[in-house]
Design a protein around this motif. Structure first.
Motif, PDB file in Angstrom:
ATOM      1  N   ARG A 117       0.825  -1.215   0.000  1.00 13.33           N
ATOM      2  CA  ARG A 117       0.000   0.000   0.000  1.00 13.33           C
ATOM      3  C   ARG A 117       0.859   1.266   0.000  1.00 13.33           C
ATOM      4  O   ARG A 117       0.371   2.336  -0.348  1.00 13.33           O
ATOM      5  CB  ARG A 117      -0.964  -0.003   1.195  1.00 13.33           C
ATOM      6  N   SER A 118       2.129   1.138   0.392  1.00  7.34           N
ATOM      7  CA  SER A 118       3.072   2.262   0.275  1.00  7.34           C
ATOM      8  C   SER A 118       3.700   2.178  -1.109  1.00  7.34           C
ATOM      9  O   SER A 118       4.647   1.415  -1.329  1.00  7.34           O
ATOM     10  CB  SER A 118       4.141   2.198   1.358  1.00  7.34           C
ATOM     11  N   ARG A 119       3.172   2.936  -2.035  1.00  9.48           N
ATOM     12  CA  ARG A 119       3.611   2.816  -3.428  1.00  9.48           C
ATOM     13  C   ARG A 119       4.956   3.472  -3.684  1.00  9.48           C
ATOM     14  O   ARG A 119       5.619   3.192  -4.685  1.00  9.48           O
ATOM     15  CB  ARG A 119       2.550   3.411  -4.348  1.00  9.48           C
ATOM     16  N   THR A 142       0.961   7.323   3.579  1.00 13.65           N
ATOM     17  CA  THR A 142       1.563   6.005   3.348  1.00 13.65           C
ATOM     18  C   THR A 142       3.007   6.072   2.863  1.00 13.65           C
ATOM     19  O   THR A 142       3.655   5.034   2.736  1.00 13.65           O
ATOM     20  CB  THR A 142       0.743   5.206   2.320  1.00 13.65           C
ATOM     21  N   VAL A 148      -5.916   0.400  10.945  1.00 11.83           N
ATOM     22  CA  VAL A 148      -4.499   0.461  10.593  1.00 11.83           C
ATOM     23  C   VAL A 148      -3.760   1.007  11.802  1.00 11.83           C
ATOM     24  O   VAL A 148      -4.113   2.070  12.326  1.00 11.83           O
ATOM     25  CB  VAL A 148      -4.255   1.349   9.365  1.00 11.83           C
ATOM     26  N   THR A 173     -12.392  -5.802   7.059  1.00 20.08           N
ATOM     27  CA  THR A 173     -11.508  -4.661   7.329  1.00 20.08           C
ATOM     28  C   THR A 173     -11.190  -4.590   8.822  1.00 20.08           C
ATOM     29  O   THR A 173     -11.786  -5.303   9.636  1.00 20.08           O
ATOM     30  CB  THR A 173     -12.162  -3.335   6.898  1.00 20.08           C
ATOM     31  N   LYS A 198      -1.963  -7.437   8.132  1.00 22.10           N
ATOM     32  CA  LYS A 198      -1.821  -7.285   6.689  1.00 22.10           C
ATOM     33  C   LYS A 198      -1.079  -5.999   6.341  1.00 22.10           C
ATOM     34  O   LYS A 198      -1.053  -5.051   7.118  1.00 22.10           O
ATOM     35  CB  LYS A 198      -3.205  -7.292   6.031  1.00 22.10           C
ATOM     36  N   ASP A 199      -0.497  -5.981   5.134  1.00 22.69           N
ATOM     37  CA  ASP A 199       0.215  -4.787   4.633  1.00 22.69           C
ATOM     38  C   ASP A 199       1.236  -4.293   5.652  1.00 22.69           C
ATOM     39  O   ASP A 199       1.230  -3.116   6.048  1.00 22.69           O
ATOM     40  CB  ASP A 199      -0.779  -3.678   4.296  1.00 22.69           C
ATOM     41  N   GLU A 246       2.130   9.653  -2.011  1.00 22.23           N
ATOM     42  CA  GLU A 246       0.823   9.671  -1.389  1.00 22.23           C
ATOM     43  C   GLU A 246       0.982  10.034   0.097  1.00 22.23           C
ATOM     44  O   GLU A 246       1.769   9.409   0.799  1.00 22.23           O
ATOM     45  CB  GLU A 246       0.145   8.297  -1.498  1.00 22.23           C
TER      46      GLU A 246
END
Length: 450
Positions: free
Chosen positions: A186-188, A318, A429, A426, A399-400, A315
């Protein structure tokens, strides 16, 4: 950088007087242009843009894309070093025309013109008669005393050294900063800053891991790094995240193309008593391409074309930002043993919470633990117990996951993950800060971030 061989007088019309005059003008323009904006950060604030003027008016044309000015400057340096001064002069003139606010381009042009008249001893070798006790003016409305041209030239030489040194000492192919143990999908993107080289590195998080896609010259605090207190004019060191994106139209021209605030002070900073706020990645005023290596009040300043690339790419929330005194570059596979060791610790925490084993779970938390609002462990533990009861025996899944390691006087880990109960779609976070105490990792901060 510049050859001291016999000057090449061909191709400059108007005789030696004109050549000396043109060289002196180029030196003076370079010096005064830089000094006009070498002033403290945040002299103008959000919402103080000039009436009737928006950031769009300051947006450079499409040709001024990120990294291009530096690439062209280095080409001028290369041609000059090879003795191909006519080609270098033509390229320097073109560069100065396309980037009239790029002081190093003006200085290179001035040097090449002056080299046709006399040998040069150093970059920006202004004759004593031209320099004298000259002072470069400040920006309009700034009451500070003018700065000596010699000081401004010294800053330009330092900027040139930082740019060329960083380009000579490239990171090894495929290497990443040692802090990036694992970056969640998710951290692009991710950012790392090497303060010793005045360099910011931009990574894309691909299916094969982090890939270095660009790197840029960046200025740090006037008094260097290791920020500790409000107003110390130092850039912080540590692991941070971009928190938001500030629109240039709502900022003064001082910040150029816009700004990306980071979450200084972080929980680690707060645990060490550090103070201050308002640390941003931002641009430069329209008439200043870049700033001296040490020129800000603690922010990271980039040229507007370079910052615009980052603004379009990263972004908020993230994107991690590592700011280090000096980056240690390693091959990703070398991080696997440490990543696996910590993965086992985090999995043990997850298992204890899944089973509602409060005694085992609380052993993972440091006695001085705090959450947002300075919530102590005694209060946080009640929430943990309620969360464990709500699971009703369901396994907790993480996750992630991202692991970013920071080592200075202590060994710390910044961990981000999505916490999802089995069968649920869900969950929250969370971000945890762990610190190694002997052979044991303990959590000294935990909070929900999304």
């Amino acid at each position: 950088m510049f050859s001291a061989r016999r000057p090449d007088r061909s191709g400059v019309p108007g005789g030696s007087a004109l050549r000396r005059h043109a060289a002196g003008l180029a030196f003076t323009l370079a010096a005064t242009s830089l000094a006009a904006h070498a002033q403290g950060e945040k002299l103008r604030h959000i919402g103080q843009a000039k009436p009737g003027k928006t950031a769009r008016a300051a947006t450079p044309p499409a040709v001024l894309r990120d990294g291009l000015a530096e690439t062209r400057l280095v080409e001028v340096y290369r041609l000059t070093g090879e003795g191909r001064t006519r080609e270098a002069l033509a390229k320097a003139e073109s560069l100065a025309r396309d980037y009239p606010n790029f002081q190093l381009a003006q200085l290179a042009l001035g040097d090449l013109l002056a080299a046709r008249v006399r040998p040069l001893r150093q970059m920006g070798d202004v004759p004593a008669l031209a320099a004298g006790d000259a002072a470069a003016p400040r920006a309009a409305g700034d009451a500070a005393a003018p700065r000596p041209v010699a000081d401004v030239l010294g800053e330009l030489r330092a900027e040139s050294r930082q740019r060329t040194d960083a380009l000579r000492a490239r990171p090894p192919a495929g290497a990443v900063p040692a802090q990036f143990l694992e970056i969640a999908p998710r951290s692009r993107h991710a950012i790392a800053v090497d303060a010793s080289r005045s360099r910011l590195y931009l990574f894309e998080n691909t299916g094969k891991g982090l890939e270095l896609v660009a790197d840029y010259y960046a200025s740090v605090g006037k008094l260097g790094i290791e920020k500790a207190i409000e107003g110390d004019q130092r850039t912080p060191l540590g692991i941070y995240y971009i928190t938001s994106r500030l629109d240039a139209a709502k900022l003064s021209d001082f910040y150029g193309a816009g700004a990306l605030p980071i979450n200084y002070p972080s929980p680690l900073d707060l645990s060490r008593g550090k103070t201050g706020s308002g640390i941003w990645l931002h641009g430069t005023p329209p008439d200043q391409f870049s700033r001296a290596p040490m020129a800000t009040d603690g922010c990271l300043a980039l040229s507007n074309p370079d910052l615009e690339r980052i603004l379009r790419t990263v972004e908020p929330r993230t994107t991690p930002v590592v700011i280090a005194r000096q980056l240690q570059w390693v091959q990703p596979q070398s991080l696997q043993p440490e990543r696996q060791k910590f993965e086992a610790v985090l999995d043990a925490w997850r298992s204890a919470k899944s089973r509602g084993d409060m005694q085992r779970l609380l052993a993972f938390y440091a006695p001085g633990f705090e959450s947002y609002g300075k919530m102590p462990l005694a209060d946080w533990s009640r929430g943990l117990e309620a969360e464990a009861r709500a699971l009703r025996g369901r396994e907790l899944q993480l996750k992630d996951k991202s692991y970013l390691r920071w080592t200075d006087t202590a060994d710390t880990m910044v961990v981000t993950f999505g916490e999802v109960a089995a069968g649920a779609r869900t969950g929250p976070v969370k971000r945890q800060y762990w610190m190694r105490q002997g052979n044991q990792w303990q959590i000294f901060f935990e909070g929900v971030i999304g």
